[in-house]
Write a protein that holds these residues in place. Sequence first.
Motif, PDB file in Angstrom:
ATOM      1  N   GLN A  68      -9.927   0.813  14.977  1.00 56.35           N
ATOM      2  CA  GLN A  68      -8.593   0.695  15.993  1.00 56.35           C
ATOM      3  C   GLN A  68      -7.635   1.659  15.576  1.00 56.35           C
ATOM      4  OE1 GLN A  68      -6.914  -3.281  16.526  1.00 56.35           O
ATOM      5  NE2 GLN A  68      -9.078  -3.968  17.231  1.00 56.35           N
ATOM      6  N   PRO A  69      -7.237   1.861  14.407  1.00 51.93           N
ATOM      7  CA  PRO A  69      -6.268   3.013  14.078  1.00 51.93           C
ATOM      8  C   PRO A  69      -6.974   4.303  14.665  1.00 51.93           C
ATOM      9  CG  PRO A  69      -6.630   1.583  12.118  1.00 51.93           C
ATOM     10  CD  PRO A  69      -7.451   1.167  13.052  1.00 51.93           C
ATOM     11  N   GLN A 123       0.041   3.160  12.897  1.00 55.32           N
ATOM     12  CA  GLN A 123       0.562   2.290  11.663  1.00 55.32           C
ATOM     13  C   GLN A 123       0.549   0.841  11.921  1.00 55.32           C
ATOM     14  OE1 GLN A 123       2.103   3.522   8.835  1.00 55.32           O
ATOM     15  NE2 GLN A 123       1.992   1.560   8.358  1.00 55.32           N
ATOM     16  N   GLU A 124       0.799   0.531  13.098  1.00 58.92           N
ATOM     17  CA  GLU A 124       0.822  -0.935  13.620  1.00 58.92           C
ATOM     18  C   GLU A 124      -0.542  -1.543  13.265  1.00 58.92           C
ATOM     19  OE1 GLU A 124       2.448  -1.220  17.701  1.00 58.92           O
ATOM     20  OE2 GLU A 124       4.413  -0.706  16.896  1.00 58.92           O
ATOM     21  N   ARG A 125      -1.471  -0.492  13.788  1.00 55.35           N
ATOM     22  CA  ARG A 125      -2.806  -1.150  13.807  1.00 55.35           C
ATOM     23  C   ARG A 125      -3.298  -1.251  12.071  1.00 55.35           C
ATOM     24  NH1 ARG A 125      -5.656   1.784  18.873  1.00 55.35           N
ATOM     25  NH2 ARG A 125      -4.350   0.910  20.497  1.00 55.35           N
ATOM     26  N   ILE A 126      -2.906  -0.343  11.486  1.00 54.70           N
ATOM     27  CA  ILE A 126      -3.272  -0.327  10.044  1.00 54.70           C
ATOM     28  C   ILE A 126      -2.737  -1.629   9.537  1.00 54.70           C
ATOM     29  CG2 ILE A 126      -2.797   0.674   7.885  1.00 54.70           C
ATOM     30  CD1 ILE A 126      -2.931   3.398   9.057  1.00 54.70           C
ATOM     31  N   GLU A 127      -1.557  -1.989   9.894  1.00 54.13           N
ATOM     32  CA  GLU A 127      -0.834  -3.147   9.274  1.00 54.13           C
ATOM     33  C   GLU A 127      -1.630  -4.467   9.529  1.00 54.13           C
ATOM     34  OE1 GLU A 127       3.365  -2.705  10.450  1.00 54.13           O
ATOM     35  OE2 GLU A 127       3.750  -1.008   9.191  1.00 54.13           O
ATOM     36  N   ASP A 128      -2.281  -4.295  10.631  1.00 51.66           N
ATOM     37  CA  ASP A 128      -3.096  -5.527  11.073  1.00 51.66           C
ATOM     38  C   ASP A 128      -4.430  -5.807  10.472  1.00 51.66           C
ATOM     39  OD1 ASP A 128      -0.876  -6.381  12.763  1.00 51.66           O
ATOM     40  OD2 ASP A 128      -1.613  -5.574  14.424  1.00 51.66           O
ATOM     41  N   LEU A 129      -4.688  -4.598   9.678  1.00 54.09           N
ATOM     42  CA  LEU A 129      -6.193  -4.764   9.287  1.00 54.09           C
ATOM     43  C   LEU A 129      -6.375  -6.057   8.141  1.00 54.09           C
ATOM     44  CD1 LEU A 129      -6.983  -1.001   8.553  1.00 54.09           C
ATOM     45  CD2 LEU A 129      -8.172  -2.426  10.291  1.00 54.09           C
ATOM     46  N   ASN A 144      -8.254  -6.387   5.610  1.00 54.16           N
ATOM     47  CA  ASN A 144      -8.840  -6.103   4.435  1.00 54.16           C
ATOM     48  C   ASN A 144      -7.715  -5.119   3.694  1.00 54.16           C
ATOM     49  OD1 ASN A 144     -10.001  -4.558   2.176  1.00 54.16           O
ATOM     50  ND2 ASN A 144     -12.069  -5.291   2.810  1.00 54.16           N
ATOM     51  N   PRO A 145      -6.783  -5.596   2.694  1.00 53.92           N
ATOM     52  CA  PRO A 145      -5.729  -4.769   2.261  1.00 53.92           C
ATOM     53  C   PRO A 145      -6.377  -3.435   1.670  1.00 53.92           C
ATOM     54  CG  PRO A 145      -5.686  -7.177   1.540  1.00 53.92           C
ATOM     55  CD  PRO A 145      -7.017  -6.941   2.280  1.00 53.92           C
ATOM     56  N   GLU A 146      -7.483  -3.248   1.054  1.00 53.49           N
ATOM     57  CA  GLU A 146      -7.989  -2.119   0.500  1.00 53.49           C
ATOM     58  C   GLU A 146      -8.438  -1.010   1.617  1.00 53.49           C
ATOM     59  OE1 GLU A 146     -11.276  -2.940  -1.978  1.00 53.49           O
ATOM     60  OE2 GLU A 146     -10.165  -3.977  -3.565  1.00 53.49           O
ATOM     61  N   GLN A 147      -8.946  -1.702   2.613  1.00 54.02           N
ATOM     62  CA  GLN A 147      -9.186  -0.785   3.774  1.00 54.02           C
ATOM     63  C   GLN A 147      -7.854  -0.354   4.605  1.00 54.02           C
ATOM     64  OE1 GLN A 147     -11.603  -2.946   6.422  1.00 54.02           O
ATOM     65  NE2 GLN A 147     -13.571  -2.239   5.554  1.00 54.02           N
ATOM     66  N   ALA A 148      -6.730  -1.144   4.506  1.00 56.94           N
ATOM     67  CA  ALA A 148      -5.554  -0.618   5.013  1.00 56.94           C
ATOM     68  C   ALA A 148      -4.789   0.267   4.280  1.00 56.94           C
ATOM     69  CB  ALA A 148      -4.645  -1.991   5.149  1.00 56.94           C
ATOM     70  N   GLU A 149      -4.922   0.192   2.963  1.00 56.92           N
ATOM     71  CA  GLU A 149      -4.383   1.344   1.948  1.00 56.92           C
ATOM     72  C   GLU A 149      -5.100   2.505   2.125  1.00 56.92           C
ATOM     73  OE1 GLU A 149      -3.573   1.938  -2.911  1.00 56.92           O
ATOM     74  OE2 GLU A 149      -4.394   0.009  -2.323  1.00 56.92           O
ATOM     75  N   ALA A 150      -6.578   2.443   2.216  1.00 57.92           N
ATOM     76  CA  ALA A 150      -7.227   3.740   2.315  1.00 57.92           C
ATOM     77  C   ALA A 150      -6.819   4.529   3.638  1.00 57.92           C
ATOM     78  CB  ALA A 150      -8.712   3.473   2.136  1.00 57.92           C
ATOM     79  N   MET A 151      -6.603   3.581   4.712  1.00 56.32           N
ATOM     80  CA  MET A 151      -6.408   4.259   5.992  1.00 56.32           C
ATOM     81  C   MET A 151      -5.008   4.868   5.950  1.00 56.32           C
ATOM     82  SD  MET A 151      -7.969   4.850   9.265  1.00 56.32           S
ATOM     83  CE  MET A 151      -9.149   3.480   9.143  1.00 56.32           C
TER      84      MET A 151
END
Length: 332
Positions: free
Chosen positions: A125-126, A159-165, A167-174
Amino acid sequence: IAMRTWIQRISCVLLIAVVVAGCGATEEIAWQEGDDYLLRFMPEPGQSYHVESVEEQQTGIAVMGQQIDQAQQTTQEFTYEAREVADDGTVTVAITPTRMRMSMEGPGGQQQFDTDDERVPPLFQPMTAMVGQTVTTRIAPTGEVSDVEGLEAVREIAQERIEDLPNPEQAEAMQGQLETMFGEDMVLESLKSGVRPHREAPVSVGTSWTVDHTTSMMMPVDVSTTYTLERVEDEIAYLSLEGTMEGEEDDADMMGGMGGASVDMSLSGTQTGTMEVDLPTGMVRSMNVEHETEGSGSMEVPEEAADQIDADQLDMTITTTGTTELTIRESE
């Protein structure tokens, strides 16, 4: 009666003069000078186009005794509208992605998405934040691209879509890749790296010319493309193209460092293809390009991990083959 006859004679003379002038005049064609043609980007304000790009790519990576193969197809659709033309001929263009589809098959199995389907996997989604958002850029008659505006809204959505991921590790990498994906420099670089057959000087059938530029993939890559005007029919210029790419960099940052790793990389490749250009506007109507690249490198890992890995296993090779097809038609 005399007055009427005089007026009739005057009208007849004027009519004959107009007809003679019309027969003797030659309509000026902005894109042609004798037997030469002008390949310049010059759409009129208000002209709008539908663009579809299909890219297929096969990638093979050999590293640490393993062979990793991946196949990917990406289809993008967007509208392309000429908004205004400056005194020097530079055109302000509005670009709005309307749909994105991708299918990918590799060691992790098969993954796919379509932005027309609301069930886009969260991880993708991001990447689709630009769909439905308009960015503007400026293109000179000779094809040079400058400036890009409108990316702030894209980054906010991503940014909003990353925060909704989930998996925290995936969110940090993205999060670490957000500026790489949607920063002004990266998007402008992407726009500049496309094929640019336009030129200032007129060309005749059989003429070849070369365009050089440097793009940034995993590293700075020098690209040299030679275009040849093969023929002109019905206001369409038919071109062939062939090119090379060369790049080399020490300590290349691979995907955010790969846990602290860097790679000494070299890359080379070729591309061949054909394209059609609408002479009155300079718009590329269609393009079909095949490309091949080969790369090699040596990975360097942090000191704490160096004693756990055989140095010979840190050598890697990357090969890619693929095609890019582009079709453009004027919007109805």
